[in-house]
Every structure is written in structure tokens, then in C-alpha cells.
Design a protein around this motif. Sequence first.
Motif, PDB file in Angstrom:
ATOM      1  N   ALA A  98       6.968   4.203  -7.660  1.00 28.00           N
ATOM      2  CA  ALA A  98       8.287   5.306  -7.471  1.00 28.00           C
ATOM      3  C   ALA A  98       9.348   4.732  -7.569  1.00 28.00           C
ATOM      4  O   ALA A  98      10.194   4.739  -6.886  1.00 28.00           O
ATOM      5  CB  ALA A  98       8.095   5.905  -6.163  1.00 28.00           C
ATOM      6  N   PRO A  99       9.935   4.497  -9.108  1.00 24.88           N
ATOM      7  CA  PRO A  99      11.035   3.775  -9.480  1.00 24.88           C
ATOM      8  C   PRO A  99      12.283   4.435  -9.138  1.00 24.88           C
ATOM      9  O   PRO A  99      13.352   3.861  -8.705  1.00 24.88           O
ATOM     10  CB  PRO A  99      10.735   3.742 -11.007  1.00 24.88           C
ATOM     11  N   ARG A 100      12.529   5.874  -9.126  1.00 27.69           N
ATOM     12  CA  ARG A 100      13.324   6.699  -8.927  1.00 27.69           C
ATOM     13  C   ARG A 100      13.971   6.606  -7.234  1.00 27.69           C
ATOM     14  O   ARG A 100      14.856   6.265  -7.052  1.00 27.69           O
ATOM     15  CB  ARG A 100      13.385   8.078  -9.114  1.00 27.69           C
ATOM     16  N   ASP A 101      12.781   6.629  -6.299  1.00 25.54           N
ATOM     17  CA  ASP A 101      12.945   6.443  -5.028  1.00 25.54           C
ATOM     18  C   ASP A 101      13.271   4.854  -4.669  1.00 25.54           C
ATOM     19  O   ASP A 101      14.146   4.945  -3.693  1.00 25.54           O
ATOM     20  CB  ASP A 101      11.726   6.923  -4.249  1.00 25.54           C
ATOM     21  N   MET A 102      12.648   3.953  -5.371  1.00 24.07           N
ATOM     22  CA  MET A 102      13.342   2.778  -5.156  1.00 24.07           C
ATOM     23  C   MET A 102      14.764   2.417  -5.331  1.00 24.07           C
ATOM     24  O   MET A 102      15.533   1.595  -4.702  1.00 24.07           O
ATOM     25  CB  MET A 102      12.259   1.647  -6.177  1.00 24.07           C
ATOM     26  N   ASP A 103      15.039   3.182  -6.522  1.00 27.87           N
ATOM     27  CA  ASP A 103      16.725   3.167  -6.903  1.00 27.87           C
ATOM     28  C   ASP A 103      17.532   3.821  -5.676  1.00 27.87           C
ATOM     29  O   ASP A 103      18.403   3.085  -5.253  1.00 27.87           O
ATOM     30  CB  ASP A 103      16.952   3.672  -7.956  1.00 27.87           C
ATOM     31  N   ILE A 104      16.927   4.638  -5.039  1.00 24.73           N
ATOM     32  CA  ILE A 104      17.556   5.292  -3.857  1.00 24.73           C
ATOM     33  C   ILE A 104      17.626   4.465  -2.661  1.00 24.73           C
ATOM     34  O   ILE A 104      18.679   4.215  -2.051  1.00 24.73           O
ATOM     35  CB  ILE A 104      16.999   6.753  -3.660  1.00 24.73           C
ATOM     36  N   GLY A 148       0.807  -1.270   0.082  1.00 25.43           N
ATOM     37  CA  GLY A 148      -0.195   0.044   0.004  1.00 25.43           C
ATOM     38  C   GLY A 148       1.023   1.336  -0.022  1.00 25.43           C
ATOM     39  O   GLY A 148       0.265   2.436  -0.179  1.00 25.43           O
ATOM     40  N   VAL A 149       2.089   1.086   0.426  1.00 25.22           N
ATOM     41  CA  VAL A 149       2.858   2.275   0.136  1.00 25.22           C
ATOM     42  C   VAL A 149       3.429   2.571  -1.407  1.00 25.22           C
ATOM     43  O   VAL A 149       4.167   1.694  -1.904  1.00 25.22           O
ATOM     44  CB  VAL A 149       4.335   2.241   1.256  1.00 25.22           C
ATOM     45  N   THR A 150       2.972   3.688  -1.697  1.00 27.03           N
ATOM     46  CA  THR A 150       3.502   4.004  -3.209  1.00 27.03           C
ATOM     47  C   THR A 150       4.108   5.449  -3.241  1.00 27.03           C
ATOM     48  O   THR A 150       4.314   5.606  -4.551  1.00 27.03           O
ATOM     49  CB  THR A 150       1.864   4.175  -4.095  1.00 27.03           C
ATOM     50  N   THR A 151       4.359   6.160  -2.368  1.00 25.80           N
ATOM     51  CA  THR A 151       5.032   7.366  -2.434  1.00 25.80           C
ATOM     52  C   THR A 151       6.127   7.378  -1.382  1.00 25.80           C
ATOM     53  O   THR A 151       6.240   6.641  -0.286  1.00 25.80           O
ATOM     54  CB  THR A 151       4.091   8.658  -2.188  1.00 25.80           C
ATOM     55  N   LYS A 152       7.104   8.104  -1.807  1.00 25.35           N
ATOM     56  CA  LYS A 152       8.311   8.414  -0.815  1.00 25.35           C
ATOM     57  C   LYS A 152       7.677   9.070   0.374  1.00 25.35           C
ATOM     58  O   LYS A 152       8.249   8.610   1.558  1.00 25.35           O
ATOM     59  CB  LYS A 152       9.146   9.548  -1.359  1.00 25.35           C
ATOM     60  N   ALA A 153       6.813   9.963   0.464  1.00 31.06           N
ATOM     61  CA  ALA A 153       6.226  10.350   1.664  1.00 31.06           C
ATOM     62  C   ALA A 153       5.757   9.189   2.717  1.00 31.06           C
ATOM     63  O   ALA A 153       6.151   9.155   3.698  1.00 31.06           O
ATOM     64  CB  ALA A 153       5.217  11.504   1.587  1.00 31.06           C
ATOM     65  N   GLY A 154       4.891   8.443   2.029  1.00 37.31           N
ATOM     66  CA  GLY A 154       4.448   7.158   2.697  1.00 37.31           C
ATOM     67  C   GLY A 154       5.256   6.233   3.288  1.00 37.31           C
ATOM     68  O   GLY A 154       5.281   5.901   4.455  1.00 37.31           O
ATOM     69  N   LEU A 155       6.533   6.009   2.425  1.00 37.72           N
ATOM     70  CA  LEU A 155       7.330   5.218   3.047  1.00 37.72           C
ATOM     71  C   LEU A 155       8.342   5.737   3.989  1.00 37.72           C
ATOM     72  O   LEU A 155       8.535   5.241   5.136  1.00 37.72           O
ATOM     73  CB  LEU A 155       8.548   5.063   1.828  1.00 37.72           C
ATOM     74  N   HIS A 156       8.535   7.139   4.106  1.00 39.38           N
ATOM     75  CA  HIS A 156       9.229   7.560   5.388  1.00 39.38           C
ATOM     76  C   HIS A 156       8.251   7.855   6.428  1.00 39.38           C
ATOM     77  O   HIS A 156       8.810   7.685   7.607  1.00 39.38           O
ATOM     78  CB  HIS A 156       9.690   9.076   4.838  1.00 39.38           C
ATOM     79  N   GLU A 212       5.199  -2.843  -5.141  1.00 45.65           N
ATOM     80  CA  GLU A 212       4.105  -1.904  -5.393  1.00 45.65           C
ATOM     81  C   GLU A 212       4.903  -0.409  -5.364  1.00 45.65           C
ATOM     82  O   GLU A 212       4.821   0.389  -6.183  1.00 45.65           O
ATOM     83  CB  GLU A 212       3.002  -1.856  -4.698  1.00 45.65           C
ATOM     84  N   PHE A 213       5.726  -0.249  -4.299  1.00 46.49           N
ATOM     85  CA  PHE A 213       6.414   1.121  -4.142  1.00 46.49           C
ATOM     86  C   PHE A 213       7.195   1.171  -5.341  1.00 46.49           C
ATOM     87  O   PHE A 213       7.658   2.397  -5.988  1.00 46.49           O
ATOM     88  CB  PHE A 213       7.201   0.881  -2.628  1.00 46.49           C
ATOM     89  N   ALA A 214       8.008  -0.062  -5.529  1.00 43.59           N
ATOM     90  CA  ALA A 214       9.080   0.174  -6.829  1.00 43.59           C
ATOM     91  C   ALA A 214       8.427   0.651  -8.089  1.00 43.59           C
ATOM     92  O   ALA A 214       8.997   1.282  -8.910  1.00 43.59           O
ATOM     93  CB  ALA A 214       9.740  -1.311  -6.892  1.00 43.59           C
ATOM     94  N   ALA A 215       6.934   0.093  -8.463  1.00 47.28           N
ATOM     95  CA  ALA A 215       6.372   0.345  -9.469  1.00 47.28           C
ATOM     96  C   ALA A 215       6.135   1.797  -9.615  1.00 47.28           C
ATOM     97  O   ALA A 215       5.927   2.577 -10.714  1.00 47.28           O
ATOM     98  CB  ALA A 215       5.493  -0.609  -9.968  1.00 47.28           C
TER      99      ALA A 215
END
Length: 87
Positions: free
Chosen positions: A61-67, A7-15, A56-59
Motif C-alpha cells: 500500500a505505497p500510497r497509504d505508506m506515504d500518508i 502481515g498488515v497489507t491494507t489500510k483497513a488492517g493497519l487502522h 510489507e505494508f509499504a510494498a
Amino acid sequence: MTLDLQGVTTKAGLHALFKERLHFPDWYGANWDALFDCIVAIVPMPAELRLINWQEFAAAAPRDMDILRRVVVDYAQEMPGYRIVLG
């Protein structure tokens, strides 16, 4: 310790998830540098942090997943005996 990223799909949600579950301080900056500082020097970390359902996060927010992948590698180098696993 396992963190479920479903369910986490954004950088903000992950943080926000990291802040809540890893008990980051209230002043946590919710950015990649602040994350690294917290996991290396601020909060006690488990020997292994397993991140599951990260696809789901990787799909979304691919740039943030790379980070995040770079953070995983850098963390392993900085903290021998500790690791973050994408499971």
C-alpha cells in the motif's frame, strides 16, 4: 511501545491494529484524519511508538505508506516530546 506490522497489507488492517493496540474508542472512524485526532487528542500515547516490520505494508500500500509517513512528521510537530518511529 512497539507495534509489529508484520502481515498488515491494507489500510483497513493497519487502522484495525492501531484501534486495538492503542485502545481507540469504538467510534473510531478508521481513516487518516481520525487516526491523527486520536493520537493527538483522544488516547494517551507513549513517548515513543515504534512501528516495526512496516516494509510489507509499504510494498502493498505505497500510497497509504506515504500518508503514514506524513502523519509521523505532523505528529512530531504537533506533539513535542512524543514521536512515532519507523523501526
